[in-house]
Design an enzyme around this catalytic site. Sequence first.
Site, PDB file in Angstrom:
ATOM      1  N   SER A 178      -9.531 -79.755 -21.396  1.00 16.28           N
ATOM      2  CA  SER A 178     -10.717 -78.926 -21.153  1.00 16.28           C
ATOM      3  C   SER A 178     -10.772 -77.664 -22.008  1.00 16.28           C
ATOM      4  O   SER A 178     -10.744 -76.529 -21.504  1.00 16.28           O
ATOM      5  CB  SER A 178     -10.793 -78.599 -19.670  1.00 16.28           C
ATOM      6  OG  SER A 178     -10.807 -79.808 -18.971  1.00 16.28           O
ATOM      7  N   ARG A 193     -10.988 -74.023 -30.683  1.00 14.06           N
ATOM      8  CA  ARG A 193     -10.236 -72.813 -30.337  1.00 14.06           C
ATOM      9  C   ARG A 193      -9.691 -72.981 -28.930  1.00 14.06           C
ATOM     10  O   ARG A 193     -10.287 -73.682 -28.100  1.00 14.06           O
ATOM     11  CB  ARG A 193     -11.148 -71.577 -30.375  1.00 14.06           C
ATOM     12  CG  ARG A 193     -12.320 -71.732 -29.458  1.00 14.06           C
ATOM     13  CD  ARG A 193     -13.294 -70.580 -29.405  1.00 14.06           C
ATOM     14  NE  ARG A 193     -14.527 -71.052 -28.773  1.00 14.06           N
ATOM     15  CZ  ARG A 193     -15.569 -71.466 -29.433  1.00 14.06           C
ATOM     16  NH1 ARG A 193     -15.583 -71.442 -30.746  1.00 14.06           N
ATOM     17  NH2 ARG A 193     -16.631 -71.919 -28.803  1.00 14.06           N
ATOM     18  N   ASP A 231     -13.511 -81.607 -18.932  1.00 15.20           N
ATOM     19  CA  ASP A 231     -13.666 -81.684 -17.468  1.00 15.20           C
ATOM     20  C   ASP A 231     -15.133 -81.736 -17.035  1.00 15.20           C
ATOM     21  O   ASP A 231     -15.482 -82.399 -16.046  1.00 15.20           O
ATOM     22  CB  ASP A 231     -12.923 -80.534 -16.754  1.00 15.20           C
ATOM     23  CG  ASP A 231     -13.240 -79.149 -17.299  1.00 15.20           C
ATOM     24  OD1 ASP A 231     -14.025 -79.036 -18.252  1.00 15.20           O
ATOM     25  OD2 ASP A 231     -12.679 -78.159 -16.773  1.00 15.20           O
TER      26      ASP A 231
HETATM   27  C1  BGC Z   1     -13.398 -74.502 -21.901  1.00 14.18           C
HETATM   28  C2  BGC Z   1     -14.212 -75.714 -21.533  1.00 14.18           C
HETATM   29  C3  BGC Z   1     -13.957 -76.093 -20.086  1.00 14.18           C
HETATM   30  C4  BGC Z   1     -14.154 -74.895 -19.172  1.00 14.18           C
HETATM   31  C5  BGC Z   1     -13.869 -75.226 -17.709  1.00 14.18           C
HETATM   32  C6  BGC Z   1     -13.602 -73.386 -20.889  1.00 14.18           C
HETATM   33  O1  BGC Z   1     -12.747 -72.318 -21.173  1.00 14.18           O
HETATM   34  O2  BGC Z   1     -13.762 -74.037 -23.175  1.00 14.18           O
HETATM   35  O3  BGC Z   1     -13.887 -76.797 -22.374  1.00 14.18           O
HETATM   36  O4  BGC Z   1     -14.846 -77.107 -19.735  1.00 14.18           O
HETATM   37  O5  BGC Z   1     -13.293 -73.860 -19.579  1.00 14.18           O
HETATM   38  O6  BGC Z   1     -12.596 -75.693 -17.516  1.00 14.18           O
END
Ligand code: BGC
Length: 498
Positions: A178, A193, A231
């Site tokens: 995620s 990133r 996610d």
């Molecule tokens: C991430 C996402 C993720 C979200 C929730 C963010 O910091 O960049 O990819 O879906 O957090 O977990």
Amino acid sequence: MPASRRGSGSVILPSGQTLAIHTRTHDEEDLPHATKKTMADHLRKYESLFTLTPQRMRMIVEAFTECLELGLSKPNQIVPMIPTWVFGWPTGKETGDYLALDLGGTNLRVCLVTLQGEGKFEITQTKYRLSEEQKQDDGQKLFDFCAECLQTFIESNTGDGPGQLRPNQLLPLGFTFSYPCTQERIDHGELIRWTKGFGAPNTEGRDVADMFKKSLEKYQLPVELTALINDTTGTLIASHYVSPRTKIAVIFGTGCNAAYMERVPDIPKIAHLGIASDAEMAINCEWGAFDSFEHEHLPRTKYDAIVDDTSNKPGEQAFEKLISGRYLGEIFRLVICELIDEGVLFLGQNTYKVEKPYCFDTAFLSLMESDPTDELLMIIGIFTHFFALETTLAERQFFRALAKLVGRRAARLSACGIAAIVNKMGLLEDGCSVGADGSLYNKYPSFAERVHEGLVDIFGDRGRNVVTHHAEDGSGVGSAIIAAMTKARREAGLYPNV
Ligand code: BGC
């Protein structure tokens, strides 16, 4: 100093832990008039800093909608609008055994999911806590740790009993990773990133699916990495599997993000791939990056600017830093520290414990807001137990009001993000359901209610057509369904893309 009476007692936290409390319990009347007035004055100042008017919200929605469009039209935009190669909705007929691995902001979770079709499933899972060191250690080591946990899980769930894995049974694995990754195929993902405080070197810019495959080989595990998913995408698919009115999924946890299903012709940046024009594909918005670097649209206070400047990624994830669970406690703490410096709070006490960055858990905000007692005993408990600070009733009332301001702003900004997707997809008239998950959504009292209020402030009465609901487990069940959908596409000769 006002005359004070000392008191003591105990308070029980939701975890069941009992906290002994010692307090300066002045009655309001004991406080000199000046003190009472000062707290009220301060509160007014923070009210004006943290309150979002409906008009301001509508302006944010407009800018947000434009950013979503831009992200779909060109690569490498601030809000990257990532095509996920998850084509269309599940049929509900997906069945079979799948492994799911979820590398979240706080834990690593391994699941064995048995999809039974018709929205039904069974799940066996184990969680492993990630240490702060692991989040900063070399990337390949992090994936080796994931493989090691997977190995332990497989070993302890192999046998000939019902619901167990058979020895050497080759299983498809959905890997929920995620963090923002550009995907060229469903089993590929180049990390744009790190977010949520992760910083593992030698990972940004690399294909994390490939790195993880190397770790799987190293541990010789009988699994095949079928899909790399976010996610939010997992949540979108899992929620739709059990509740087909779901059109958008949102995570409000350590991080914050959304996914939805887009018509392929409306993703101009992939037009050159010639994908069938009636296809739909899930988009991982990565909306946490909205307004990053430019800081043009969001109402940033000086506390938000400090959170940003002192983070491991200054300038990035501007929207997420105003909303997600990782940051709300810190924003609250910075206001408290300002008032300590101004000589307003905790006079004559040693405040060193509360001065430590990130010591104020966002869970405290939700505990303070839900304190049911007149004396605000929960707040007494938090400050005495965790920070060795005694509080007056006026201070506690101020803390509760401040928590409410920070929490409410987060929910109203979240409503702006949802509204932008609703706008973009024209979902307002017919209405839609938004699957939502994450600690903030699930545990913060009134978060959902405030998001709904925000939607009405933005859209008027029609805002009631958009309703959030607690989503199905996206990183476990969602990941399994996506692995099943991918397997079916492969069998139909539709892999990698069209
Ligand atoms: C991430 C996402 C993720 C979200 C929730 C963010 O910091 O960049 O990819 O879906 O957090 O977990």
